[in-house]
Design a protein around this motif. Structure first.
Motif, PDB file in Angstrom:
ATOM      1  N   MET A   1       4.312  16.026  38.151  1.00 23.02           N
ATOM      2  CA  MET A   1       3.397  16.139  37.016  1.00 23.02           C
ATOM      3  C   MET A   1       2.077  15.441  37.346  1.00 23.02           C
ATOM      4  SD  MET A   1       3.970  14.810  33.168  1.00 23.02           S
ATOM      5  CE  MET A   1       2.528  14.651  32.133  1.00 23.02           C
ATOM      6  N   ILE A   2       0.987  16.071  36.922  1.00 23.34           N
ATOM      7  CA  ILE A   2      -0.325  15.487  37.188  1.00 23.34           C
ATOM      8  C   ILE A   2      -0.564  14.345  36.212  1.00 23.34           C
ATOM      9  CG2 ILE A   2      -2.815  15.956  37.310  1.00 23.34           C
ATOM     10  CD1 ILE A   2      -1.755  19.024  37.447  1.00 23.34           C
ATOM     11  N   GLU A   3      -1.009  13.240  36.733  1.00 21.58           N
ATOM     12  CA  GLU A   3      -1.269  12.063  35.915  1.00 21.58           C
ATOM     13  C   GLU A   3      -2.501  12.313  35.030  1.00 21.58           C
ATOM     14  OE1 GLU A   3      -0.445   7.626  36.739  1.00 21.58           O
ATOM     15  OE2 GLU A   3       0.868   9.252  36.201  1.00 21.58           O
ATOM     16  N   GLN A   4      -2.317  12.194  33.708  1.00 21.60           N
ATOM     17  CA  GLN A   4      -3.439  12.425  32.788  1.00 21.60           C
ATOM     18  C   GLN A   4      -4.243  11.132  32.654  1.00 21.60           C
ATOM     19  OE1 GLN A   4      -3.782  15.386  31.485  1.00 21.60           O
ATOM     20  NE2 GLN A   4      -1.800  16.312  31.159  1.00 21.60           N
ATOM     21  N   PRO A   5      -5.565  11.202  32.833  1.00 21.76           N
ATOM     22  CA  PRO A   5      -6.358   9.988  32.616  1.00 21.76           C
ATOM     23  C   PRO A   5      -6.331   9.596  31.132  1.00 21.76           C
ATOM     24  CG  PRO A   5      -7.778  11.853  33.155  1.00 21.76           C
ATOM     25  CD  PRO A   5      -6.365  12.347  33.215  1.00 21.76           C
ATOM     26  N   PRO A   6      -6.537   8.296  30.819  1.00 19.19           N
ATOM     27  CA  PRO A   6      -6.434   7.829  29.429  1.00 19.19           C
ATOM     28  C   PRO A   6      -7.327   8.627  28.468  1.00 19.19           C
ATOM     29  CG  PRO A   6      -6.612   5.958  30.923  1.00 19.19           C
ATOM     30  CD  PRO A   6      -6.768   7.196  31.770  1.00 19.19           C
ATOM     31  N   ARG A   7      -8.511   9.055  28.941  1.00 27.95           N
ATOM     32  CA  ARG A   7      -9.418   9.784  28.038  1.00 27.95           C
ATOM     33  C   ARG A   7      -8.786  11.114  27.603  1.00 27.95           C
ATOM     34  NH1 ARG A   7     -13.042  13.487  28.492  1.00 27.95           N
ATOM     35  NH2 ARG A   7     -12.760  13.600  30.737  1.00 27.95           N
ATOM     36  N   VAL A   8      -8.080  11.763  28.551  1.00 31.78           N
ATOM     37  CA  VAL A   8      -7.403  13.014  28.212  1.00 31.78           C
ATOM     38  C   VAL A   8      -6.312  12.744  27.184  1.00 31.78           C
ATOM     39  CG1 VAL A   8      -5.965  14.873  29.104  1.00 31.78           C
ATOM     40  CG2 VAL A   8      -7.950  14.089  30.422  1.00 31.78           C
ATOM     41  N   ILE A   9      -5.581  11.632  27.371  1.00 29.27           N
ATOM     42  CA  ILE A   9      -4.538  11.285  26.403  1.00 29.27           C
ATOM     43  C   ILE A   9      -5.176  11.052  25.023  1.00 29.27           C
ATOM     44  CG2 ILE A   9      -2.754   9.604  25.784  1.00 29.27           C
ATOM     45  CD1 ILE A   9      -2.184   9.192  28.726  1.00 29.27           C
ATOM     46  N   GLU A  10      -6.308  10.358  24.994  1.00 30.74           N
ATOM     47  CA  GLU A  10      -6.988  10.135  23.708  1.00 30.74           C
ATOM     48  C   GLU A  10      -7.336  11.449  23.024  1.00 30.74           C
ATOM     49  OE1 GLU A  10     -10.403   7.553  24.256  1.00 30.74           O
ATOM     50  OE2 GLU A  10      -9.093   6.015  25.142  1.00 30.74           O
ATOM     51  N   ASN A  31       8.048  11.901  28.211  1.00 28.72           N
ATOM     52  CA  ASN A  31       9.261  12.113  29.011  1.00 28.72           C
ATOM     53  C   ASN A  31       9.110  11.549  30.416  1.00 28.72           C
ATOM     54  OD1 ASN A  31      10.479  13.416  26.909  1.00 28.72           O
ATOM     55  ND2 ASN A  31      10.063  15.467  27.660  1.00 28.72           N
ATOM     56  N   ALA A  32       7.948  11.738  31.014  1.00 30.37           N
ATOM     57  CA  ALA A  32       7.758  11.333  32.404  1.00 30.37           C
ATOM     58  C   ALA A  32       7.515   9.830  32.534  1.00 30.37           C
ATOM     59  CB  ALA A  32       6.600  12.107  33.018  1.00 30.37           C
ATOM     60  N   ASP A  33       6.737   9.285  31.586  1.00 31.26           N
ATOM     61  CA  ASP A  33       6.315   7.886  31.704  1.00 31.26           C
ATOM     62  C   ASP A  33       5.930   7.368  30.314  1.00 31.26           C
ATOM     63  OD1 ASP A  33       5.382   5.464  32.487  1.00 31.26           O
ATOM     64  OD2 ASP A  33       3.780   6.221  33.783  1.00 31.26           O
ATOM     65  N   GLN A 253      13.907  13.353  31.572  1.00 30.81           N
ATOM     66  CA  GLN A 253      13.369  14.640  32.001  1.00 30.81           C
ATOM     67  C   GLN A 253      14.385  15.775  32.090  1.00 30.81           C
ATOM     68  OE1 GLN A 253      11.192  12.844  35.367  1.00 30.81           O
ATOM     69  NE2 GLN A 253       9.400  13.877  34.512  1.00 30.81           N
ATOM     70  N   ALA A 254      15.569  15.582  31.534  1.00 26.01           N
ATOM     71  CA  ALA A 254      16.487  16.714  31.445  1.00 26.01           C
ATOM     72  C   ALA A 254      15.876  17.753  30.514  1.00 26.01           C
ATOM     73  CB  ALA A 254      17.837  16.254  30.892  1.00 26.01           C
ATOM     74  N   SER A 255      16.067  19.014  30.818  1.00 30.30           N
ATOM     75  CA  SER A 255      15.601  20.063  29.914  1.00 30.30           C
ATOM     76  C   SER A 255      16.735  21.023  29.617  1.00 30.30           C
ATOM     77  CB  SER A 255      14.424  20.832  30.507  1.00 30.30           C
ATOM     78  OG  SER A 255      14.123  21.936  29.663  1.00 30.30           O
ATOM     79  N   ALA A 256      16.977  21.223  28.312  1.00 27.27           N
ATOM     80  CA  ALA A 256      18.006  22.168  27.890  1.00 27.27           C
ATOM     81  C   ALA A 256      17.466  23.590  27.892  1.00 27.27           C
ATOM     82  CB  ALA A 256      18.495  21.797  26.495  1.00 27.27           C
ATOM     83  N   TRP A 257      16.162  23.734  28.079  1.00 28.64           N
ATOM     84  CA  TRP A 257      15.519  25.047  27.942  1.00 28.64           C
ATOM     85  C   TRP A 257      15.070  25.628  29.270  1.00 28.64           C
ATOM     86  CZ3 TRP A 257      15.486  26.578  22.860  1.00 28.64           C
ATOM     87  CH2 TRP A 257      15.617  25.571  21.907  1.00 28.64           C
ATOM     88  N   ASN A 258      14.481  24.785  30.116  1.00 27.54           N
ATOM     89  CA  ASN A 258      13.812  25.288  31.314  1.00 27.54           C
ATOM     90  C   ASN A 258      14.759  25.359  32.500  1.00 27.54           C
ATOM     91  OD1 ASN A 258      11.502  25.148  29.742  1.00 27.54           O
ATOM     92  ND2 ASN A 258      11.017  23.078  30.456  1.00 27.54           N
ATOM     93  N   SER A 259      14.540  26.342  33.376  1.00 26.94           N
ATOM     94  CA  SER A 259      15.338  26.355  34.597  1.00 26.94           C
ATOM     95  C   SER A 259      14.946  25.133  35.420  1.00 26.94           C
ATOM     96  CB  SER A 259      15.146  27.660  35.372  1.00 26.94           C
ATOM     97  OG  SER A 259      13.801  27.821  35.707  1.00 26.94           O
ATOM     98  N   GLY A 260      15.912  24.572  36.105  1.00 33.04           N
ATOM     99  CA  GLY A 260      15.682  23.324  36.829  1.00 33.04           C
ATOM    100  C   GLY A 260      15.830  22.104  35.949  1.00 33.04           C
ATOM    101  N   GLY A 261      16.277  22.274  34.703  1.00 30.65           N
ATOM    102  CA  GLY A 261      16.391  21.144  33.773  1.00 30.65           C
ATOM    103  C   GLY A 261      17.721  20.412  33.847  1.00 30.65           C
ATOM    104  N   SER A 262      18.697  21.000  34.566  1.00 28.39           N
ATOM    105  CA  SER A 262      20.016  20.353  34.645  1.00 28.39           C
ATOM    106  C   SER A 262      19.883  18.987  35.295  1.00 28.39           C
ATOM    107  CB  SER A 262      20.981  21.220  35.463  1.00 28.39           C
ATOM    108  OG  SER A 262      21.148  22.477  34.842  1.00 28.39           O
ATOM    109  N   THR A 263      20.548  18.011  34.713  1.00 28.98           N
ATOM    110  CA  THR A 263      20.327  16.620  35.132  1.00 28.98           C
ATOM    111  C   THR A 263      21.606  15.817  35.025  1.00 28.98           C
ATOM    112  OG1 THR A 263      18.019  16.719  34.378  1.00 28.98           O
ATOM    113  CG2 THR A 263      18.990  14.518  34.596  1.00 28.98           C
ATOM    114  N   LEU A 264      21.911  15.075  36.092  1.00 27.97           N
ATOM    115  CA  LEU A 264      23.012  14.108  36.058  1.00 27.97           C
ATOM    116  C   LEU A 264      22.445  12.756  35.648  1.00 27.97           C
ATOM    117  CD1 LEU A 264      25.964  13.194  36.779  1.00 27.97           C
ATOM    118  CD2 LEU A 264      25.093  12.711  39.077  1.00 27.97           C
ATOM    119  N   GLY A 265      23.043  12.142  34.642  1.00 23.86           N
ATOM    120  CA  GLY A 265      22.600  10.824  34.186  1.00 23.86           C
ATOM    121  C   GLY A 265      21.411  10.920  33.245  1.00 23.86           C
ATOM    122  N   GLY A 266      20.809   9.777  32.936  1.00 24.94           N
ATOM    123  CA  GLY A 266      19.670   9.741  32.027  1.00 24.94           C
ATOM    124  C   GLY A 266      20.058  10.143  30.617  1.00 24.94           C
ATOM    125  N   ARG A 267      19.084  10.682  29.898  1.00 22.34           N
ATOM    126  CA  ARG A 267      19.256  11.053  28.492  1.00 22.34           C
ATOM    127  C   ARG A 267      19.343  12.573  28.350  1.00 22.34           C
ATOM    128  NH1 ARG A 267      16.898   7.729  24.713  1.00 22.34           N
ATOM    129  NH2 ARG A 267      16.882   5.579  25.397  1.00 22.34           N
TER     130      ARG A 267
END
Ligand SMILES: [Zn+2]
Ligand SMILES: [Zn+2]
Length: 323
Positions: A1-10, A31-33, A253-267
């Motif tokens: 994922m591309i890191e969003q600068p704080p101004r973009v988050i604002e 989800n990422a951070d 970062q598990a996703s129930a919707w997107n392909s590649g979302g299957s995840t061991l552990g986490g939430r």
């Protein structure tokens, strides 16, 4: 994922109340951070952006106090559901203390809820045990679960309900460092195989009894739902076998919707409300193990399978949600 600068988050924060795309982008950041949103949560609360509540995962003490004061003030009883979700996802000790207090002294709006305030805790991946202590239901470490093509099993036992061959939803061993990290919160040590019926698990939570040698046996106490007919043809289970891939950047970062979302552990990412099953052995809530997205199992698949474990009783469970 591309890191969003704080101004973009604002900018996303300012747009989020009227723009679901902006809220979704913020949710991706959460989800990422999650900590990247912490400095912006005051403003989000000012703007009344309470959805998705996962935005508030990394809420600090001041923010949590503001939410608790707002609930205690009782001016927006219609927001109580969302505010409790915010507090549950924050997992903050102040949030926990308030939720315990409201269990005995319900705040304004509580009569409209379907469950008590503490029952929101599992939405944030934690619960309060019968002895009153707090327990995390999910792990802090997560790995991609990649699908490897495997041949159809020839020796699979049949589902006692629908006669479909049983499906191996998970086969991991804590001797492998990644599996050990992903399952650390469960206390499991050894090989964990979770065998279930891919078809019947879509209708009810299916339990199996597991051993550290990799044994998995259908629990004879599984109760067949009356609406599950017995006239269907047996179906072959999905053939891909999940293997542990790279570590996820965060546990969220598990996703129930997107392909590649299957995840061991986490939430887990729940499609509906959080549904951590009770253990048949002791009645306590089971620990969460991982998620298998329908999309990853089959090109046309949907929904997601959720895997659970209660090590002290050696029970595993699989349930399923779809939109
Ligand atoms: Zn079945
Ligand atoms: Zn148990």
């Amino acid at each position: 994922m591309i890191e969003q600068p704080p101004r973009v988050i604002e900018e996303l924060v300012e747009a989020a109340s009227g723009d679901s795309d902006a809220a979704e982008k913020l949710a991706d950041i959460a989800n990422a951070d999650p900590g990247r949103l912490t400095p912006h949560l005051d403003r989000l609360l000012d703007l009344d952006v309470l959805w998705p509540p996962t935005l508030y995962r990394a809420a600090d003490t001041d923010l949590v106090r503001r939410v608790v004061v707002r609930v205690d003030g009782g001016e927006t009883p219609g927001d109580l559901n969302h505010l409790l979700l915010v507090l549950a996802h924050s997992g903050h000790p102040l949030a926990e203390a308030a939720m315990r207090r409201w269990e005995a002294q319900p705040p304004a709006g509580a009569a409209e809820l379907h469950v008590g305030p503490l029952a929101y805790a599992p939405e944030g991946g934690w619960t309060v045990s019968p002895d009153g202590s707090r327990r995390q239901l999910c792990g802090d470490t997560a790995y991609e679960w990649l699908m490897r093509d495997a041949p159809q099993r020839i020796d699979a036992p049949a589902c006692p309900w629908c006669a479909s061959p049983l499906w191996i939803a998970a086969d991991v061993d804590t001797a492998e460092a990644a599996a050990g990290a992903a399952l650390a919160h469960t206390g499991w040590s050894g090989r964990l195989v979770i065998e279930t019926c891919h078809f019947c698990a879509c209708y009810t939570t299916l339990y199996s009894q597991v051993t550290p040698e990799g044994g998995s046996t259908w629990w004879t106490g599984n109760t067949r739902p009356s609406y599950l007919g017995d006239d269907g043809e047996p179906e072959q289970p999905p053939t891909p076998l999940p293997i542990i891939g790279p570590a996820r950047q965060s546990p969220f970062q598990a996703s129930a919707w997107n392909s590649g979302g299957s995840t061991l552990g986490g939430r887990p990412e729940w499609i509906q409300d959080a549904e951590h099953p009770g253990c048949p052995g002791c009645g306590q809530v089971m620990d969460y193990v991982g998620l298998l997205g329908g999309r990853d199992l089959d090109e046309f698949g949907e929904g997601a399978y959720y895997l659970h474990l209660h090590r002290p009783c050696a029970f595993a469970a699989v349930n399923y949600q779809q939109s």
